[in-house]
Design an enzyme around this catalytic site. Sequence first.
Site, PDB file in Angstrom:
ATOM      1  N   TRP A  99       0.839  -1.212   0.000  1.00 29.96           N
ATOM      2  CA  TRP A  99       0.000   0.000   0.000  1.00 29.96           C
ATOM      3  C   TRP A  99       0.862   1.245   0.000  1.00 29.96           C
ATOM      4  O   TRP A  99       0.550   2.236  -0.671  1.00 29.96           O
ATOM      5  CB  TRP A  99      -0.968  -0.017   1.185  1.00 29.96           C
ATOM      6  CG  TRP A  99      -1.877  -1.204   1.152  1.00 29.96           C
ATOM      7  CD1 TRP A  99      -1.994  -2.176   2.107  1.00 29.96           C
ATOM      8  CD2 TRP A  99      -2.798  -1.569   0.114  1.00 29.96           C
ATOM      9  NE1 TRP A  99      -2.920  -3.109   1.722  1.00 29.96           N
ATOM     10  CE2 TRP A  99      -3.423  -2.770   0.504  1.00 29.96           C
ATOM     11  CE3 TRP A  99      -3.139  -1.010  -1.119  1.00 29.96           C
ATOM     12  CZ2 TRP A  99      -4.381  -3.417  -0.283  1.00 29.96           C
ATOM     13  CZ3 TRP A  99      -4.088  -1.646  -1.907  1.00 29.96           C
ATOM     14  CH2 TRP A  99      -4.691  -2.833  -1.487  1.00 29.96           C
ATOM     15  N   ASP A 166      -1.934   6.699   5.977  1.00 26.80           N
ATOM     16  CA  ASP A 166      -2.907   5.690   5.587  1.00 26.80           C
ATOM     17  C   ASP A 166      -3.148   4.813   6.818  1.00 26.80           C
ATOM     18  O   ASP A 166      -2.320   3.988   7.171  1.00 26.80           O
ATOM     19  CB  ASP A 166      -2.336   4.864   4.429  1.00 26.80           C
ATOM     20  CG  ASP A 166      -3.269   3.729   4.009  1.00 26.80           C
ATOM     21  OD1 ASP A 166      -4.340   3.558   4.626  1.00 26.80           O
ATOM     22  OD2 ASP A 166      -2.904   3.009   3.055  1.00 26.80           O
ATOM     23  N   LYS A 190     -12.000  -2.207   6.984  1.00 31.21           N
ATOM     24  CA  LYS A 190     -11.144  -2.954   7.903  1.00 31.21           C
ATOM     25  C   LYS A 190     -11.641  -2.837   9.347  1.00 31.21           C
ATOM     26  O   LYS A 190     -11.652  -3.808  10.078  1.00 31.21           O
ATOM     27  CB  LYS A 190      -9.690  -2.481   7.822  1.00 31.21           C
ATOM     28  CG  LYS A 190      -9.119  -2.341   6.412  1.00 31.21           C
ATOM     29  CD  LYS A 190      -8.872  -3.668   5.748  1.00 31.21           C
ATOM     30  CE  LYS A 190      -8.565  -3.609   4.253  1.00 31.21           C
ATOM     31  NZ  LYS A 190      -7.693  -2.584   3.750  1.00 31.21           N
TER      32      LYS A 190
HETATM   33  C1  LIG Z   1      -7.029  -2.321   2.287  1.00 31.28           C
HETATM   34  C2  LIG Z   1      -6.015  -1.234   2.308  1.00 31.28           C
HETATM   35  C3  LIG Z   1      -5.900  -0.284   1.272  1.00 31.28           C
HETATM   36  C4  LIG Z   1      -6.750  -0.331   0.029  1.00 31.28           C
HETATM   37  O1  LIG Z   1      -8.015   0.067   0.285  1.00 31.28           O
HETATM   38  P1  LIG Z   1      -9.099   0.204  -0.884  1.00 31.28           P
HETATM   39  O2  LIG Z   1     -10.266   0.717  -0.126  1.00 31.28           O
HETATM   40  O3  LIG Z   1      -9.281  -1.147  -1.469  1.00 31.28           O
HETATM   41  O4  LIG Z   1      -8.576   1.187  -1.873  1.00 31.28           O
HETATM   42  C5  LIG Z   1      -4.954   0.701   1.414  1.00 31.28           C
HETATM   43  N1  LIG Z   1      -4.150   0.773   2.481  1.00 31.28           N
HETATM   44  C6  LIG Z   1      -4.218  -0.121   3.487  1.00 31.28           C
HETATM   45  C7  LIG Z   1      -3.297  -0.006   4.652  1.00 31.28           C
HETATM   46  C8  LIG Z   1      -5.159  -1.148   3.433  1.00 31.28           C
HETATM   47  O5  LIG Z   1      -5.227  -2.048   4.423  1.00 31.28           O
END
Ligand SMILES: *Cc1c(COP(=O)(O)O)cnc(C)c1O
Length: 365
Positions: A99, A166, A190
């Site tokens: 990511w 993020d 999540k």
């Molecule tokens: C799942 C995840 C993403 C991607 O998320 P999307 O909603 O599918 O774009 C990005 N960063 C982290 C840390 C994630 O766990």
Amino acid sequence: MKKHNFYAGPSILSPYTIEETAKAVNNFAGTGLSILEVSHRSKPFIAVIEEANALIKELLNVPEGYEVLFLGGGASMQFCMTAYNLLEKKAAFLETGTWAKNAIKEAKNFGEAVVVGSSADKNFSYIPKGYSIPEGAEYFHYTSNNTIYGTQTYQTPQVNVPLVCDMSSDFMSHPFDVSKYDIIYAGAQKNLGPAGVTIVIVKKEAMGKVTRTIPTMLDYRTHISKESMFNTPPVLPIYSCLMTLKWYKSLGGIEAIEKMNIEKANVLYNEIDRNKLFVGTAAKEDRSLMNVCFVMNEDYKDLETEFFEYATSKGMVGIKGHRSVGGFRASIYNAMPLESVKALVECMQEFEKIKLPVKSEIYNN
Ligand SMILES: *Cc1c(COP(=O)(O)O)cnc(C)c1O
């Protein structure tokens, strides 16, 4: 049989969230309509988004000067949007996994993305330390929890530039100081709700500093000025998020959730460290409280499929590791009950007894 949901995302939600969402699908807030068919501009829905906004601010102690947004496009859209809105010349990045790499790639479309530390050399099994932020960097972007590799930056990094983070996979799993950040973003799927909405916390003062033209939908100021109602927001996911937020509050808030998360993770990591069949893949000091990654020990590699099948037969769901790590990953987000973690641990102990009958008796004494 009871299923134990260890999926990495979309992932387990509290029974309260699921039950309340189901009720609202039938009859939303006594309107006689389904949440699936109400206008986002109707009074009862505006009350929902306002309450969700207020609860995030309350639970995270969001200071004045920040706005909470509910956007579409996933965390992946934020890789582009953060750089679009903040990156004029140069920003610093920590490369801790897939990511983070995606965020770096997008940022390069807008300016210089300096990678100040990377754990690519050891398949992202640790968090780089001792890095420094280059002169002139406008912000520092990092991924607080690396969902795929099971590593986590638990303490907010001590750097002298604004942070962009993020937090998709550990958002609201432990307290942190919002005032250190220009932008925090987290896909809901999540730790908060179903897929479809991304929570973004933006420092208003940090906006409007880049000279480029930003497309309307990608400009945070659009969504700030319209309170996430510039266009149709993801109505159903926002409703479910509100239910989760209420549940978090009823549990005693983020400090209480953190305590539970530490206890759950300890139970599972202790077993991984004790059980001769398994070994953790992440550096111990950087282990994630959310995504617990482990593989079969060197001598027992050939038992991987068998353990997977055994665990599946006992109701474990979603424990296959990401293809870039292999082995197993148990995602134990906020909504994961301790009892499910204990069920997985029991599975590992029983499997050990089957495979190493004599040794396991010794260990258990
Ligand atoms: C799942 C995840 C993403 C991607 O998320 P999307 O909603 O599918 O774009 C990005 N960063 C982290 C840390 C994630 O766990």
